[in-house]
Design a protein around this motif. Structure first.
Motif, mmCIF file in Angstrom:
data_model
loop_
_atom_site.group_PDB
_atom_site.id
_atom_site.type_symbol
_atom_site.label_atom_id
_atom_site.label_comp_id
_atom_site.label_asym_id
_atom_site.label_seq_id
_atom_site.Cartn_x
_atom_site.Cartn_y
_atom_site.Cartn_z
ATOM 1 N N GLY A 11 0.820 -1.210 0.000
ATOM 2 C CA GLY A 11 0.000 0.000 0.000
ATOM 3 C C GLY A 11 0.851 1.257 0.000
ATOM 4 O O GLY A 11 0.521 2.247 -0.677
ATOM 5 N N LEU A 12 1.950 1.235 0.765
ATOM 6 C CA LEU A 12 2.860 2.384 0.781
ATOM 7 C C LEU A 12 3.483 2.603 -0.589
ATOM 8 O O LEU A 12 3.593 3.743 -1.062
ATOM 9 C CB LEU A 12 3.948 2.165 1.839
ATOM 10 C CG LEU A 12 5.033 3.238 1.915
ATOM 11 C CD1 LEU A 12 4.423 4.591 2.272
ATOM 12 C CD2 LEU A 12 6.099 2.848 2.936
ATOM 13 N N LEU A 13 3.869 1.519 -1.233
ATOM 14 C CA LEU A 13 4.469 1.642 -2.562
ATOM 15 C C LEU A 13 3.465 2.153 -3.577
ATOM 16 O O LEU A 13 3.791 3.005 -4.421
ATOM 17 C CB LEU A 13 5.034 0.289 -3.003
ATOM 18 C CG LEU A 13 6.221 -0.248 -2.194
ATOM 19 C CD1 LEU A 13 6.616 -1.633 -2.682
ATOM 20 C CD2 LEU A 13 7.409 0.695 -2.277
ATOM 21 N N ILE A 14 2.231 1.655 -3.491
ATOM 22 C CA ILE A 14 1.188 2.118 -4.409
ATOM 23 C C ILE A 14 0.899 3.594 -4.172
ATOM 24 O O ILE A 14 0.780 4.389 -5.119
ATOM 25 C CB ILE A 14 -0.092 1.277 -4.239
ATOM 26 C CG1 ILE A 14 0.151 -0.157 -4.719
ATOM 27 C CG2 ILE A 14 -1.260 1.894 -5.010
ATOM 28 C CD1 ILE A 14 -0.965 -1.120 -4.379
ATOM 29 N N LEU A 19 1.554 9.269 -5.887
ATOM 30 C CA LEU A 19 2.054 10.612 -5.607
ATOM 31 C C LEU A 19 3.064 11.044 -6.659
ATOM 32 O O LEU A 19 3.030 12.192 -7.130
ATOM 33 C CB LEU A 19 2.687 10.634 -4.212
ATOM 34 C CG LEU A 19 3.276 11.985 -3.768
ATOM 35 C CD1 LEU A 19 2.180 13.055 -3.731
ATOM 36 C CD2 LEU A 19 3.934 11.849 -2.403
ATOM 37 N N LEU A 20 3.965 10.131 -7.045
ATOM 38 C CA LEU A 20 4.947 10.456 -8.078
ATOM 39 C C LEU A 20 4.271 10.781 -9.400
ATOM 40 O O LEU A 20 4.679 11.708 -10.109
ATOM 41 C CB LEU A 20 5.911 9.284 -8.267
ATOM 42 C CG LEU A 20 6.981 9.082 -7.190
ATOM 43 C CD1 LEU A 20 7.739 7.792 -7.448
ATOM 44 C CD2 LEU A 20 7.931 10.264 -7.148
ATOM 45 N N LEU A 25 2.723 14.709 -13.395
ATOM 46 C CA LEU A 25 1.644 15.359 -14.146
ATOM 47 C C LEU A 25 1.602 16.855 -13.852
ATOM 48 O O LEU A 25 1.341 17.676 -14.753
ATOM 49 C CB LEU A 25 0.297 14.708 -13.797
ATOM 50 C CG LEU A 25 0.064 13.301 -14.355
ATOM 51 C CD1 LEU A 25 -1.241 12.725 -13.817
ATOM 52 C CD2 LEU A 25 0.054 13.319 -15.874
ATOM 53 N N TYR A 26 1.838 17.217 -12.594
ATOM 54 C CA TYR A 26 1.821 18.640 -12.217
ATOM 55 C C TYR A 26 2.910 19.416 -12.964
ATOM 56 O O TYR A 26 2.679 20.548 -13.402
ATOM 57 C CB TYR A 26 2.017 18.769 -10.709
ATOM 58 C CG TYR A 26 2.094 20.205 -10.232
ATOM 59 C CD1 TYR A 26 0.931 20.966 -10.067
ATOM 60 C CD2 TYR A 26 3.331 20.799 -9.967
ATOM 61 C CE1 TYR A 26 1.003 22.286 -9.642
ATOM 62 C CE2 TYR A 26 3.409 22.117 -9.545
ATOM 63 C CZ TYR A 26 2.239 22.859 -9.381
ATOM 64 O OH TYR A 26 2.317 24.171 -8.959
ATOM 65 N N VAL A 188 12.928 5.945 -6.598
ATOM 66 C CA VAL A 188 12.256 6.224 -5.334
ATOM 67 C C VAL A 188 11.860 4.939 -4.612
ATOM 68 O O VAL A 188 12.032 4.804 -3.397
ATOM 69 C CB VAL A 188 11.010 7.105 -5.564
ATOM 70 C CG1 VAL A 188 10.179 7.236 -4.285
ATOM 71 C CG2 VAL A 188 11.428 8.491 -6.050
ATOM 72 N N HIS A 189 11.341 3.980 -5.349
ATOM 73 C CA HIS A 189 10.815 2.761 -4.735
ATOM 74 C C HIS A 189 11.891 1.802 -4.238
ATOM 75 O O HIS A 189 11.709 1.157 -3.191
ATOM 76 C CB HIS A 189 9.908 2.026 -5.722
ATOM 77 C CG HIS A 189 8.483 2.422 -5.611
ATOM 78 N ND1 HIS A 189 7.467 1.788 -6.291
ATOM 79 C CD2 HIS A 189 7.874 3.398 -4.880
ATOM 80 C CE1 HIS A 189 6.310 2.363 -5.998
ATOM 81 N NE2 HIS A 189 6.535 3.336 -5.157
ATOM 82 N N LEU A 190 12.970 1.657 -4.971
ATOM 83 C CA LEU A 190 13.951 0.644 -4.600
ATOM 84 C C LEU A 190 14.558 0.880 -3.211
ATOM 85 O O LEU A 190 14.670 -0.076 -2.427
ATOM 86 C CB LEU A 190 15.039 0.540 -5.672
ATOM 87 C CG LEU A 190 14.569 0.003 -7.031
ATOM 88 C CD1 LEU A 190 15.750 -0.169 -7.979
ATOM 89 C CD2 LEU A 190 13.825 -1.315 -6.893
ATOM 90 N N PRO A 191 14.938 2.109 -2.846
ATOM 91 C CA PRO A 191 15.418 2.304 -1.467
ATOM 92 C C PRO A 191 14.346 1.988 -0.431
ATOM 93 O O PRO A 191 14.655 1.426 0.627
ATOM 94 C CB PRO A 191 15.801 3.788 -1.426
ATOM 95 C CG PRO A 191 16.014 4.175 -2.840
ATOM 96 C CD PRO A 191 15.064 3.333 -3.635
ATOM 97 N N LEU A 192 13.088 2.326 -0.723
ATOM 98 C CA LEU A 192 12.001 2.013 0.205
ATOM 99 C C LEU A 192 11.859 0.504 0.390
ATOM 100 O O LEU A 192 11.701 0.011 1.514
ATOM 101 C CB LEU A 192 10.681 2.595 -0.313
ATOM 102 C CG LEU A 192 10.488 4.105 -0.209
ATOM 103 C CD1 LEU A 192 9.186 4.515 -0.886
ATOM 104 C CD2 LEU A 192 10.487 4.548 1.245
#
Length: 263
Positions: A11-14, A19-20, A25-26, A188-192
């Motif tokens: 869930g945190l990764l999703i 957010l990314l 998009l922003y 971003v995801h791999l360190p997490l």
């Protein structure tokens, strides 16, 4: 199937992925700088244009070849001790992408243009995506990595092709947002994943070493002219980026090599 604590980690990764996507998009459209093709070191040698930027792609081919050979020599009955069997193709695809990166980047640097850059970026995207799916499988869920492997590879391919087609056929600069996301999500995801999840096979420090080394590669790329000047016009930041990025991939090869030796 992901249950309990793994569900929360997923869930945190999703959530961070969403957010990314929102951040990208922003900031979209993300436009390639107008001077992108203006590299510091353009010296020819032996009749080869931009020789150093071309030749420094050879380490990618070496690591790719070594990785494919290593994987091909692992007996099937012992493969599960070295790699995640459900996503075994991703390991081969990662090293095959390194071989393709060597060829694509070398071709691109002979005469930098959008078509060559597309051939350079496609295998880079595939290398990122397959490494991402490998780490997901090894640390979180083999089934999740397996399910994401095909759609993410397709997305990486289409992200680069979209940029090229827009660059070629539309008036004005093309949007790089999708390609940026391909690189940003694994970074971003791999360190997490490495921090939150328990490793089921040894080698987390090698994944971390690869990430840190690639970070230095990106810094070198940003300092292309500065490093070229500091080294007395011996080697540019972009060439250093090639060498460091290949070293980052070598850490992955070294990880599998050590696992193989412990069988």
């Amino acid at each position: 199937m992901i249950t309990g604590p793994e569900q929360r980690k997923a869930g945190l990764l999703i959530g961070s992925a969403l957010l990314l996507i929102l951040v990208v998009l922003y900031w979209s459209p993300i436009i390639q700088p107008a001077n992108f093709y203006d590299y510091a070191d353009t010296r020819p040698c032996f009749g080869v244009n931009n020789f150093i930027n071309v030749i420094t792609n050879l380490p990618f081919a070496l690591v790719g070849f070594l990785g494919i050979r290593l994987l091909s020599q692992i007996p099937a009955k012992q493969a599960a001790q070295v790699i995640e069997p459900e996503i075994s193709s991703a390991y081969f695809l990662f090293f095959q992408a390194l071989l393709a990166t060597s060829l694509g980047s070398a071709f691109y640097h002979l005469s930098p243009d959008p078509f060559g850059l597309m051939l350079d970026r496609i295998p880079i995207s595939l290398a990122f995506i397959n490494l991402y799916c490998i780490v997901l499988s090894e640390y979180l869920s083999p089934r999740l990595g397996q399910k994401l492997l095909f759609p993410l590879n397709v997305f990486g391919l289409l992200a680069v092709m979209y940029w090229y087609l827009m660059t070629t056929y539309q008036e004005g600069p093309a949007d790089l947002s999708a390609y940026v996301l391909v690189q940003l999500l694994p970074i971003v995801h791999l360190p997490l994943i490495l921090m939150l999840c328990k490793e089921r096979r040894p080698g987390g420090r090698y994944y971390l070493a690869a990430l840190v080394t690639y970070g230095f590669a990106k810094l070198a790329e940003l300092q292309d002219t500065t490093l070229y000047t500091l080294t007395g016009m011996w080697i540019s930041g972009h060439s250093v980026k090639h060498l460091l990025a290949a070293l980052a991939a070598w850490w992955i090869y070294r990880l599998l090599q050590l696992r193989t030796a412990k069988r």
